[in-house]
Every structure is written in structure tokens, then in C-alpha cells.
Write a protein that holds these residues in place. Structure first.
Motif, PDB file in Angstrom:
ATOM      1  N   UNK A 171       7.685   9.898   3.516  1.00  0.00           N
ATOM      2  CA  UNK A 171       8.777   9.506   4.308  1.00  0.00           C
ATOM      3  C   UNK A 171       8.302   8.986   5.707  1.00  0.00           C
ATOM      4  N   UNK A 172       7.236   9.590   6.233  1.00  0.00           N
ATOM      5  CA  UNK A 172       6.421   8.893   7.537  1.00  0.00           C
ATOM      6  C   UNK A 172       5.974   7.506   7.303  1.00  0.00           C
ATOM      7  N   UNK A 173       5.498   7.396   6.248  1.00  0.00           N
ATOM      8  CA  UNK A 173       4.675   5.963   5.973  1.00  0.00           C
ATOM      9  C   UNK A 173       5.967   5.059   5.576  1.00  0.00           C
ATOM     10  N   UNK A 174       6.890   5.332   4.982  1.00  0.00           N
ATOM     11  CA  UNK A 174       8.236   4.602   4.824  1.00  0.00           C
ATOM     12  C   UNK A 174       8.880   4.026   6.127  1.00  0.00           C
ATOM     13  N   UNK A 212       0.743  -1.229  -0.046  1.00  0.00           N
ATOM     14  CA  UNK A 212       0.005   0.028  -0.160  1.00  0.00           C
ATOM     15  C   UNK A 212       0.737   1.368  -0.115  1.00  0.00           C
ATOM     16  N   UNK A 213       1.946   1.082  -0.182  1.00  0.00           N
ATOM     17  CA  UNK A 213       2.909   2.156  -0.126  1.00  0.00           C
ATOM     18  C   UNK A 213       2.925   2.868  -1.646  1.00  0.00           C
ATOM     19  N   UNK A 214       2.932   4.284  -1.605  1.00  0.00           N
ATOM     20  CA  UNK A 214       2.882   5.173  -2.744  1.00  0.00           C
ATOM     21  C   UNK A 214       3.171   6.597  -2.598  1.00  0.00           C
ATOM     22  N   UNK A 259      15.697  10.050  12.898  1.00  0.00           N
ATOM     23  CA  UNK A 259      15.805  10.564  11.269  1.00  0.00           C
ATOM     24  C   UNK A 259      14.572  11.337  11.084  1.00  0.00           C
ATOM     25  N   UNK A 260      13.437  10.618  11.312  1.00  0.00           N
ATOM     26  CA  UNK A 260      12.340  11.277  10.900  1.00  0.00           C
ATOM     27  C   UNK A 260      11.801  12.386  11.839  1.00  0.00           C
TER      28      UNK A 260
END
Length: 408
Positions: free
Chosen positions: A340-343, A323-325, A360-361
Motif C-alpha cells: 500500500x505504501x508503494x501504491x 515495477x509495482x508488485x 489514509x496511509x
């Protein structure tokens, strides 16, 4: 008490905080002149003193959840538990007290009375029953005089140590250390005994659990000779086998301060992206390695911003089944910070190092940070926005783990 059996102690503290002190459980106390000495219930007394703040807790490894509960204890709880029932005996009744204490340590529940260890049983047998305990005598001297143990080991082993293993070892091998019996060895130590360092190393390894009954009783193997270089009388003393000498390794890369531009170049040289859809990322990486951050910080930040976006797109392509996009449901480009938060969440869920990635985030989300997503966007669109090379170097090392994680 905490060092010897932390689980039991903190379980008792939590039990007291939850239910208070049960008035049916007497503390057993014996008079010694004008003093009163607790003979049974020391754990409960210590736990209560800790909750009431009568003990210095700074050096205790108190679990965070227990510490929070202690801080939040109510005045009502303190009022209800400020006194506890005690059974007080005269000094002349010491034998009776010993029998009671011996009988009350049979329960197995964590928050109940602690089961005695071999050391506690031997100490009680020696001090109250007059039984010879040479292994205990030797252990206590070793904990006071031994040079090959840490303070933490000494604290723990004074209450919990494989004493029966030591008893068998010195009964079997006392002659190797110049003694005629186990008792003789305990009496002679720590004054110069034969092969003293070998004896202390054996005792340490018993405490660590690397020498046990199986090792001592192994047919055809003499652990004191093969492991500690002490042969039987009449046989030449052998030396314990030496580990192979490692080949000298090549010197590693030099270390640089995180404020040094060379530390950035070094990190980039050690970074090797893998996977599909990363050809342009590799090309930009090669160029970034050539840039001296202290001379061209803005050019470096332009490349770095592009490398993050390319890595994010490649990672989302790799894991689109999850579901990543990089696109919104309407087909528009999603904001890089949200991608980047989702990753980061996906990486952590699949075993990546949580602390580094969250750090890092956090830096990338920091609106005032020099290398946040917002700042890197400002660098492109705001004609007045500039960066300082030293800040770039420092912050780079905070956000770099995410770039690496997206391209493993």
C-alpha cells in the motif's frame, strides 16, 4: 506593504537576513516638531522592526521559510544591525526631500526600492505638487465608504489600484452619475449621487481587473449601459442583463456525521470500481453495502480488509510495467502495508491528491489505529481483538480515499 506587493517585501526581509543592512543606504527622515518621520525607506525600516520582533507579526502571512530564518537570527546579526544610517532633514527642507524621494524609486530589483504604483504617484503629485487628482480622491472615499468590497481589497487598493482606468472612466461617464465633471463627481461622492450603486460596482470591477482600457474604449459598446444599466441622458435606463435562472436541482443525498454508520453505507454506494481484475472486489462491495456497521462491525472489517487486498493486487497488475508488485523478489507475498505504501507513492507521483492519500496511509500504518493494516490482521488472527463501531465509522472515512484511488 505586504498586501500591496508581498514578493518585494519578503525578498527584502530575506536580503537583510542574508547580508545585513548596507550602510551606504540612508533612511531619509524629516523632522516634524519633536517627531521624526521616515519619508524614504519605510519598507526597510518595517522589515528590520519585524526581524527584531518590534512588530506584531501574528496577523501577517509570513512565508514559513522567512519565519524560520527570523526565529534563528543570531545575536551577532542583531548587534551589527541595531542601528542604521539616516539622513535627517529639517521641516523647512521638505521640498528638497520630495525631490530626493521622487528620484529613488526607479530601480527594478526586488530587494531594492519598490517602484511606485499609480496610486503612490498620484498621491505624491496631489499632496506634494498640488495637482488635482479626482480619480484618487474618489478612490479614497470609495475605500472608506463603499459597501461592496472586502477589507482585504480595501487594504490592497489603497496602495495599488488601476487608477488611470478609473480616471478615464469618470472622465467619460461622470454625467451618468449626476456630475458635471470628474472633479465634481469626486467632490459629491459619497453623498447621494445618481446611480451610486452602479458607480461603486464599476469601481470594484476596475479594481478586480474585469474592466480595463480595452473595455472602456471598445467601439460601439457602452460598458456603463450594458454592464451596469445606466443609459446616457435622454435614453431610458436599461437594466443589466440577468443571468438565466438555474433550474432547481434535485436534493442531494442527506449528510451524516462521520460517527454515523449511515455515512459509511452512503460512501460505499457512491464508490464504483473500474478496471480489470476487480470482479471479486465488486462482489464484496455489494455485500459491504448491506452490512450495518453499528450492528456488525467485525463482519464489516473482515470485508474491508479483503477489499483493500484485492484492490492492491488489481492496481499492481494494472501498473506492473512501473515495477509495482504484491510479491517479493523471492516470489513470496509482500506485506500488505508495504504494498500500500508503494501504491500510495505511485498514485501521488501520477497526480493523485497528496494530502488525502498521505492521511489514509498514515492511518493504515498507525499500529494502534482501529483500521490499520496491523489491526485488521489482528482481527483475523487474535481471538481477543475486538473493534468498536463508532471508531470504525470515523477511521473508515480517513482510509477510504486510498481504496477509491486504487480502483479509478
Amino acid at each position: 506593504m505586504v498586501s500591496i506587493n508581498a514578493d518585494w517585501f519578503w525578498a527584502l526581509v530575506e536580503s537583510l537576513l542574508t547580508d545585513g543592512y548596507h550602510p551606504t543606504e540612508n533612511i531619509i527622515v524629516i523632522k516634524e516638531g519633536s517627531n521624526h518621520k521616515v519619508r524614504e525607506g519605510n519598507r526597510r525600516v518595517a522589515a528590520l522592526k519585524l526581524i527584531f520582533g518590534w512588530l506584531d507579526a501574528d496577523d501577517l502571512p509570513i512565508p514559513s521559510e522567512v519565519l524560520e530564518r527570523i526565529k534563528a537570527v543570531s545575536k551577532e546579526w542583531k548587534e551589527q544591525n541595531k542601528t542604521v544610517p539616516c539622513a535627517i532633514y529639517e521641516a523647512s527642507e521638505e521640498e528638497k526631500v520630495d525631490k530626493i524621494v521622487s528620484l529613488v524609486h526607479g530601480k527594478g530589483e526586488r530587494a531594492a526600492r519598490d517602484t511606485w504604483t499609480a496610486v503612490a504617484r498620484a498621491r505624491h503629485s496631489r499632496d506634494k505638487g498640488g495637482v488635482a487628482e479626482p480619480a484618487l480622491d474618489l478612490l479614497e472615499k470609495y475605500l472608506a465608504e463603499g459597501k461592496n468590497i472586502t477589507q482585504e481589497q480595501g487594504t490592497k487598493w489603497s496602495g495599488d489600484y488601476p487608477l488611470t482606468v478609473l480616471a478615464e472612466a469618470i472622465k467619460k461617464f461622470h454625467d451618468r452619475f449626476g456630475a458635471v465633471s470628474a472633479k465634481d463627481l469626486a467632490e459629491k461622492y459619497p453623498s447621494p449621487v445618481r446611480n451610486k450603486s452602479a458607480l461603486e460596482n464599476l469601481m470594484r470591477d476596475i479594481g478586480l481587473g474585469t474592466v480595463g482600457f480595452q473595455t472602456l474604449r471598445r467601439p460601439g459598446k457602452d460598458i456603463v449601459e450594458t454592464g451596469y444599466g445606466v443609459a446616457p441622458a435622454g435614453k431610458p435606463t436599461s437594466k443589466p442583463p440577468k443571468p438565466p435562472t438555474p433550474k432547481p436541482s434535485k436534493p442531494g443525498p442527506p449528510s451524516y456525521s462521520t460517527t454515523d454508520a449511515r455515512s459509511v453505507t452512503q460512501a460505499l454506494k457512491q464508490f464504483t470500481p473500474v478496471g480489470d481484475h476487480r470482479e471479486k472486489l465488486v462482489a464484496l462491495l455489494k455485500e459491504a453495502r448491506q452490512i450495518k456497521v453499528d450492528s456488525l462491525p467485525h463482519a464489516f472489517c473482515f470485508l474491508l480488509r479483503s477489499m483493500y487486498e484485492l484492490s492492491a493486487k488489481a492496481y499492481c497488475e494494472d501498473h506492473k510495467a512501473d515495477g509495482l508488485s504484491t510479491k517479493t523478489p523471492n516470489g513470496e507475498d509482500e506485506k500488505l502495508a508495504k504494498v500500500l505504501r508503494s501504491i500510495t507513492k505511485h498514485l501521488i507521483e501520477h497526480g493523485a491528491e497528496k494530502k488525502k492519500l498521505q492521511g489514509a496511509m498514515s492511518e493504515l500504518n498507525n499500529a494502534n489505529g482501529f483500521l490499520s493494516v496491523r489491526s485488521m490482521n489482528e482481527l483475523i488472527h487474535n481471538p481477543n481483538f475486538t473493534v468498536a463501531e463508532k471508531h470504525v465509522c470515523t477511521v473508515f472515512h480517513n482510509i477510504f480515499p486510498l481504496l477509491v484511488a486504487m480502483s479509478k
